[in-house]
Design a protein around this motif. Structure first.
Motif, mmCIF file in Angstrom:
data_model
loop_
_atom_site.group_PDB
_atom_site.id
_atom_site.type_symbol
_atom_site.label_atom_id
_atom_site.label_comp_id
_atom_site.label_asym_id
_atom_site.label_seq_id
_atom_site.Cartn_x
_atom_site.Cartn_y
_atom_site.Cartn_z
ATOM 1 N N ILE A 86 22.926 59.371 57.759
ATOM 2 C CA ILE A 86 22.851 58.251 56.811
ATOM 3 C C ILE A 86 23.647 57.204 56.845
ATOM 4 C CG2 ILE A 86 24.111 57.688 54.453
ATOM 5 C CD1 ILE A 86 24.355 60.651 53.571
ATOM 6 N N LYS A 87 24.252 57.370 58.248
ATOM 7 C CA LYS A 87 24.952 55.867 58.412
ATOM 8 C C LYS A 87 23.883 55.540 59.605
ATOM 9 C CE LYS A 87 28.286 56.871 61.546
ATOM 10 N NZ LYS A 87 29.621 56.655 62.394
ATOM 11 N N GLU A 88 23.788 56.499 60.088
ATOM 12 C CA GLU A 88 22.227 55.864 61.433
ATOM 13 C C GLU A 88 20.894 54.904 60.390
ATOM 14 O OE1 GLU A 88 22.584 55.446 64.772
ATOM 15 O OE2 GLU A 88 24.852 55.177 64.607
ATOM 16 N N LYS A 89 21.367 55.505 59.669
ATOM 17 C CA LYS A 89 19.896 54.865 59.037
ATOM 18 C C LYS A 89 18.388 55.648 59.274
ATOM 19 C CE LYS A 89 21.608 50.324 57.956
ATOM 20 N NZ LYS A 89 22.950 50.615 57.055
ATOM 21 N N THR A 92 17.774 58.497 53.646
ATOM 22 C CA THR A 92 18.325 58.136 52.977
ATOM 23 C C THR A 92 18.973 59.187 51.848
ATOM 24 O OG1 THR A 92 16.628 59.108 51.489
ATOM 25 C CG2 THR A 92 15.606 57.308 52.401
ATOM 26 N N ASP A 93 20.038 58.282 50.672
ATOM 27 C CA ASP A 93 21.041 58.746 50.622
ATOM 28 C C ASP A 93 19.994 60.017 49.557
ATOM 29 O OD1 ASP A 93 23.035 58.002 51.095
ATOM 30 O OD2 ASP A 93 23.150 56.536 49.395
ATOM 31 N N LYS A 98 18.671 65.937 48.788
ATOM 32 C CA LYS A 98 17.456 67.025 48.960
ATOM 33 C C LYS A 98 18.242 68.195 49.515
ATOM 34 C CE LYS A 98 13.231 67.094 48.267
ATOM 35 N NZ LYS A 98 11.654 66.276 48.374
ATOM 36 N N ILE A 99 18.934 67.816 50.568
ATOM 37 C CA ILE A 99 19.537 68.538 51.950
ATOM 38 C C ILE A 99 20.379 69.605 51.557
ATOM 39 C CG2 ILE A 99 20.082 69.004 54.538
ATOM 40 C CD1 ILE A 99 18.455 66.112 55.463
#
Length: 113
Positions: A86-89, A92-93, A98-99
């Motif tokens: 997420i931090k590395e884009k 997505t949130d 989902k994961i």
């Protein structure tokens, strides 16, 4: 009580669930893992990271993949890997949720068995 690791079937089910369609089988995952192991043994970490990029079309740089691998080794926690992505884009949130839901579903399924 020892914690069971997810099986290849669990991992394939997770991938297919996240993709919303059947894109991988257990045999394909086994082949990927065997090929990845051979590449790591013959070409080292650098070759392994190139292999992962090439076969998965990962939108991550080798540097990002190296840092992700280091994060997973350091923490041993998949949640930290998801936070890194997420931090590395790279996620997505919504994808991360989902994961995490799929991981929790697998954990519950394992506890029932």
């Amino acid at each position: 009580m020892t914690q069971q690791k997810p099986s290849k079937k669990d991992f394939v089910d997770l991938i297919n669930s996240l993709m919303g369609q059947k894109i991988m089988t257990e045999d394909q995952l086994t082949k990927f893992l065997n090929d990845a192991k051979k590449v790591k043994e013959t070409k080292g970490t650098e070759g392994f990271l190139e292999f992962v990029q090439k076969t998965t079309n990962a939108p991550a740089s080798k540097d990002q993949l190296e840092r992700l691998a280091d994060e997973i080794k350091r923490s041993g926690n998949p949640v930290n890997a998801i936070d890194f992505l997420i931090k590395e884009k790279l996620l997505t949130d919504q994808q991360a949720r989902k994961i995490n839901q799929a991981i929790e579903h697998t954990k519950k399924k394992k506890r029932k068995n």
